[in-house]
Design an enzyme around this catalytic site. Structure first.
Site, mmCIF file in Angstrom:
data_model
loop_
_atom_site.group_PDB
_atom_site.id
_atom_site.type_symbol
_atom_site.label_atom_id
_atom_site.label_comp_id
_atom_site.label_asym_id
_atom_site.label_seq_id
_atom_site.Cartn_x
_atom_site.Cartn_y
_atom_site.Cartn_z
ATOM 1 N N HIS A 121 5.188 10.405 5.466
ATOM 2 C CA HIS A 121 5.460 9.237 4.630
ATOM 3 C C HIS A 121 4.159 8.654 4.075
ATOM 4 O O HIS A 121 3.143 8.629 4.753
ATOM 5 C CB HIS A 121 6.121 8.135 5.454
ATOM 6 C CG HIS A 121 7.568 8.326 5.722
ATOM 7 N ND1 HIS A 121 8.044 9.309 6.574
ATOM 8 C CD2 HIS A 121 8.660 7.652 5.285
ATOM 9 C CE1 HIS A 121 9.363 9.211 6.649
ATOM 10 N NE2 HIS A 121 9.769 8.215 5.869
ATOM 11 N N ASP A 251 -14.935 1.751 -3.419
ATOM 12 C CA ASP A 251 -15.726 2.425 -4.452
ATOM 13 C C ASP A 251 -15.741 3.933 -4.237
ATOM 14 O O ASP A 251 -15.605 4.722 -5.184
ATOM 15 C CB ASP A 251 -17.171 1.902 -4.453
ATOM 16 C CG ASP A 251 -17.317 0.562 -5.152
ATOM 17 O OD1 ASP A 251 -16.436 0.225 -5.984
ATOM 18 O OD2 ASP A 251 -18.293 -0.137 -4.864
ATOM 19 N N ASP A 260 -8.569 3.254 -10.511
ATOM 20 C CA ASP A 260 -9.124 1.902 -10.559
ATOM 21 C C ASP A 260 -8.287 1.034 -9.634
ATOM 22 O O ASP A 260 -7.253 0.501 -10.026
ATOM 23 C CB ASP A 260 -9.090 1.370 -11.999
ATOM 24 C CG ASP A 260 -9.765 0.009 -12.135
ATOM 25 O OD1 ASP A 260 -10.374 -0.451 -11.150
ATOM 26 O OD2 ASP A 260 -9.668 -0.594 -13.227
#
Length: 283
Positions: A121, A251, A260
């Site tokens: 899952h 990042d 993003d």
């Protein structure tokens, strides 16, 4: 009365009328579908069959970007709070997802059979126990990846338990999870694909959690001091049991995936949160 007094009354009337006309309408509550994408759409996915490797599916229980060619989600996004946790039983009704466009191959409940990989899952069953319908939604195969059993049943299960523990202690958590790369090692050895090449086995599995005290106006309450946990692990039977050993930065996950993450936050807040490695407790 002087003309100055009348001028004052006129100006006061204009100000009062202007303020009344500029009243902000009450904020409309988010739909459940909107809640699942509160932090943003990491890949800019759309519900357009013309983008088969970045196809958006939104449900009350979670949202995801699906890759037809990989046969797995790119990422899944969901919200965990006390409202989602109840007494519903685990449904175990693994099944193909009828929401996929007509003509697309639909991964089935038996597609992973004999592969040496779990039906792992993304949005966990135990995060959706409010109703049987909510729990059942987590068993659609578009919410699954081929996951090494030691990974699925070890550090990832522990991280899921920890998430719900945070909620039991008065927090709420926004979660985005995904995978990337090709080639993992399950109980039957290393494989790049399963199901006759129709499902890609990812090399890496990642998750980002944004942790808040339970409350209202969640997006506005996220600040540079908010706890953010980012984890990136190998999809392997040799994975370490402690998920905390795999903490990284948002990042770094963005660099690896091209996504993003946390894009709905102000740029400055993103910069601070995404560059920090969590050092908080893991149990």
């Amino acid at each position: 009365m002087t003309k100055h007094f009348y001028r004052y009354l006129l100006l006061l009337f204009i100000v009062l009328v202007g303020c009344k006309g500029s009243e902000i309408a009450p904020r409309q509550p988010l739909t459940l579908e909107q809640q699942q994408l509160l932090l943003g759409n990491p890949s800019g996915a759309t519900a357009d069959a013309g983008t088969p490797d970045n196809y958006l599916i939104t449900r009350p229980q979670y949202a995801l970007s699906y890759s037809r060619d990989r046969g797995t989600p790119n990422w899944v996004s969901w919200h965990v709070s006390q409202d989602w946790l109840g007494a519903s039983d685990r449904q175990n009704d693994f099944r193909a997802d009828a929401a996929l466009p007509e003509g697309w191959y639909r991964v089935t409940a038996s597609s992973y059979r004999g592969s040496g990989f779990d039906r792992g899952h993304n949005a966990p069953s135990a995060d959706r126990t409010r109703t049987a319908e909510d729990n059942s939604a987590t068993f659609l195969m578009t919410n699954m990846i081929p996951q090494a059993p030691s990974s699925n049943q070890g550090p990832w299960a522990d991280l899921e338990d920890y998430t719900r523990r945070l909620v039991s202690e008065g927090m709420e958590v926004y979660v985005v999870m995904g995978s990337y790369g090709k080639g993992g090692t399950g109980s039957a050895g290393t494989a790049g694909t399963i199901d006759n090449g129709r499902v890609t086995v990812p090399a890496r599995i990642w998750k980002v959690l944004v942790v808040l005290p339970a409350g209202e106006g969640d997006l506005e309450r996220i600040s540079t001091t908010t706890r953010v946990i980012a984890v990136d692990t190998p999809n392997s039977e040799a994975v370490q049991p402690d998920w905390g050993a795999y903490r990284t930065t948002v990042d770094a996950i963005e660099q690896a995936t091209g996504y993003d993450l946390l894009s709905a936050l102000p740029e400055r807040t993103q910069q601070v949160l995404e560059s920090r490695v969590d050092t908080g407790p893991t149990r």
